[in-house]
Motif scaffolding. Structure first.
Motif, PDB file in Angstrom:
ATOM      1  N   SER A  61      -6.575 -10.170  -3.634  1.00 46.14           N
ATOM      2  CA  SER A  61      -8.058 -10.068  -2.672  1.00 46.14           C
ATOM      3  C   SER A  61      -8.720 -11.348  -2.742  1.00 46.14           C
ATOM      4  O   SER A  61      -8.358 -13.021  -3.180  1.00 46.14           O
ATOM      5  CB  SER A  61      -8.643  -9.503  -4.683  1.00 46.14           C
ATOM      6  OG  SER A  61     -10.224 -10.049  -4.250  1.00 46.14           O
ATOM      7  N   ARG A  66      -4.524  -6.612  -0.298  1.00 47.09           N
ATOM      8  CA  ARG A  66      -3.394  -5.165  -0.183  1.00 47.09           C
ATOM      9  C   ARG A  66      -3.305  -5.431  -1.765  1.00 47.09           C
ATOM     10  O   ARG A  66      -2.489  -6.109  -2.675  1.00 47.09           O
ATOM     11  CB  ARG A  66      -2.252  -6.066   0.265  1.00 47.09           C
ATOM     12  CG  ARG A  66      -2.988  -5.997   1.988  1.00 47.09           C
ATOM     13  CD  ARG A  66      -1.958  -3.946   2.601  1.00 47.09           C
ATOM     14  NE  ARG A  66      -2.422  -3.425   3.460  1.00 47.09           N
ATOM     15  CZ  ARG A  66      -2.449  -4.006   4.723  1.00 47.09           C
ATOM     16  NH1 ARG A  66      -1.524  -4.212   5.146  1.00 47.09           N
ATOM     17  NH2 ARG A  66      -3.458  -2.593   5.589  1.00 47.09           N
ATOM     18  N   THR A  67      -2.119  -4.288  -1.851  1.00 44.96           N
ATOM     19  CA  THR A  67      -1.466  -4.553  -3.269  1.00 44.96           C
ATOM     20  C   THR A  67       0.258  -4.134  -2.801  1.00 44.96           C
ATOM     21  O   THR A  67      -0.002  -3.570  -1.824  1.00 44.96           O
ATOM     22  CB  THR A  67      -1.475  -3.166  -3.907  1.00 44.96           C
ATOM     23  OG1 THR A  67      -2.761  -2.538  -3.941  1.00 44.96           O
ATOM     24  CG2 THR A  67      -0.558  -2.709  -5.479  1.00 44.96           C
ATOM     25  N   ALA A 109      -1.884  -6.878  -6.349  1.00 51.31           N
ATOM     26  CA  ALA A 109      -3.700  -6.433  -5.431  1.00 51.31           C
ATOM     27  C   ALA A 109      -4.184  -7.547  -6.229  1.00 51.31           C
ATOM     28  O   ALA A 109      -4.903  -7.646  -6.429  1.00 51.31           O
ATOM     29  CB  ALA A 109      -3.810  -5.183  -6.418  1.00 51.31           C
ATOM     30  N   GLY A 134       4.098  -6.600  -8.641  1.00 54.22           N
ATOM     31  CA  GLY A 134       3.442  -6.220  -8.436  1.00 54.22           C
ATOM     32  C   GLY A 134       2.019  -7.121  -8.760  1.00 54.22           C
ATOM     33  O   GLY A 134       1.593  -7.678  -9.486  1.00 54.22           O
ATOM     34  N   ASP A 191       1.121  -1.470   0.077  1.00 54.68           N
ATOM     35  CA  ASP A 191       0.125  -0.142  -0.393  1.00 54.68           C
ATOM     36  C   ASP A 191       1.090   1.711  -0.012  1.00 54.68           C
ATOM     37  O   ASP A 191       1.294   1.405  -0.944  1.00 54.68           O
ATOM     38  CB  ASP A 191      -1.005   0.095   0.883  1.00 54.68           C
ATOM     39  CG  ASP A 191      -2.089  -1.532   1.108  1.00 54.68           C
ATOM     40  OD1 ASP A 191      -2.790  -1.722  -0.514  1.00 54.68           O
ATOM     41  OD2 ASP A 191      -2.460  -1.545   2.098  1.00 54.68           O
TER      42      ASP A 191
END
Length: 169
Positions: free
Chosen positions: A103, A85-86, A101, A99, A37
């Motif tokens: 879920s 989170r990212t 993100a 990277g 984040d």
């Protein structure tokens, strides 16, 4: 990604991340950073051998995870939210390496999304094929830290059709 380790299945009830060096060269992660984040975490000095795994965890959990494979503890390990989170991994020059993100919907199972199961990348040859390339571990322990993902199989990204245009500067 072990973001929700409790209640544990058979693994320690602690969070961890696993890195995989899919190249043919050793990779030194010294001074790499993990952005979670809006918080930046500096990676410890360690070299990941080609085609090898590394378990990242809190420094206090290093001994616990060492029995599963190469584990490196971080003095400050991020909290991996159950709600997603990212995560962005960058090299020492600030170049993005990977990277995601993640879920909780990626688990694909209400039972497994309630804790104790890791999220695993299905096909490491398509690391940026985000949502369609992750699922709950199929390992009876709840995850497979330090070794080939139990969910590992061919899962090519058939949704990327290439570039339509390129405009040189």
């Amino acid at each position: 990604i072990m973001a929700d380790p409790v209640p544990p299945v058979s693994l320690p009830g602690r969070e961890y991340l696993e890195l995989f060096n899919r190249t043919t060269l050793p990779v030194d992660i010294r001074k790499w950073s993990l952005l979670v984040d809006d918080q930046n975490y500096i990676m410890p000095s360690f070299t990941i051998e080609p085609q090898s795994y590394l378990i990242l965890c809190a420094a206090t959990d290093t001994t616990t995870f060492s029995k599963f494979g190469r584990a490196v503890g971080m003095k400050s390990f991020p909290v991996l939210s159950d709600n997603g989170r990212t995560l962005v991994l960058s090299d020492s020059l600030g170049n993005m390496i990977h990277g995601v993100a993640y879920s909780p919907q990626w688990y694909g199972s209400n039972l497994k999304s309630d804790g104790g199961w890791s999220l695993e990348m299905i096909d490491t040859d398509f690391p940026f094929f985000a949502e369609g390339n992750w699922e709950a571990s199929t390992a009876s322990a709840g995850g497979s830290p330090g070794r080939v993902n139990s969910s590992g199989r061919s899962n090519p990204d058939n949704y990327f059709y290439g570039l339509d245009n390129v405009f040189p500067v």
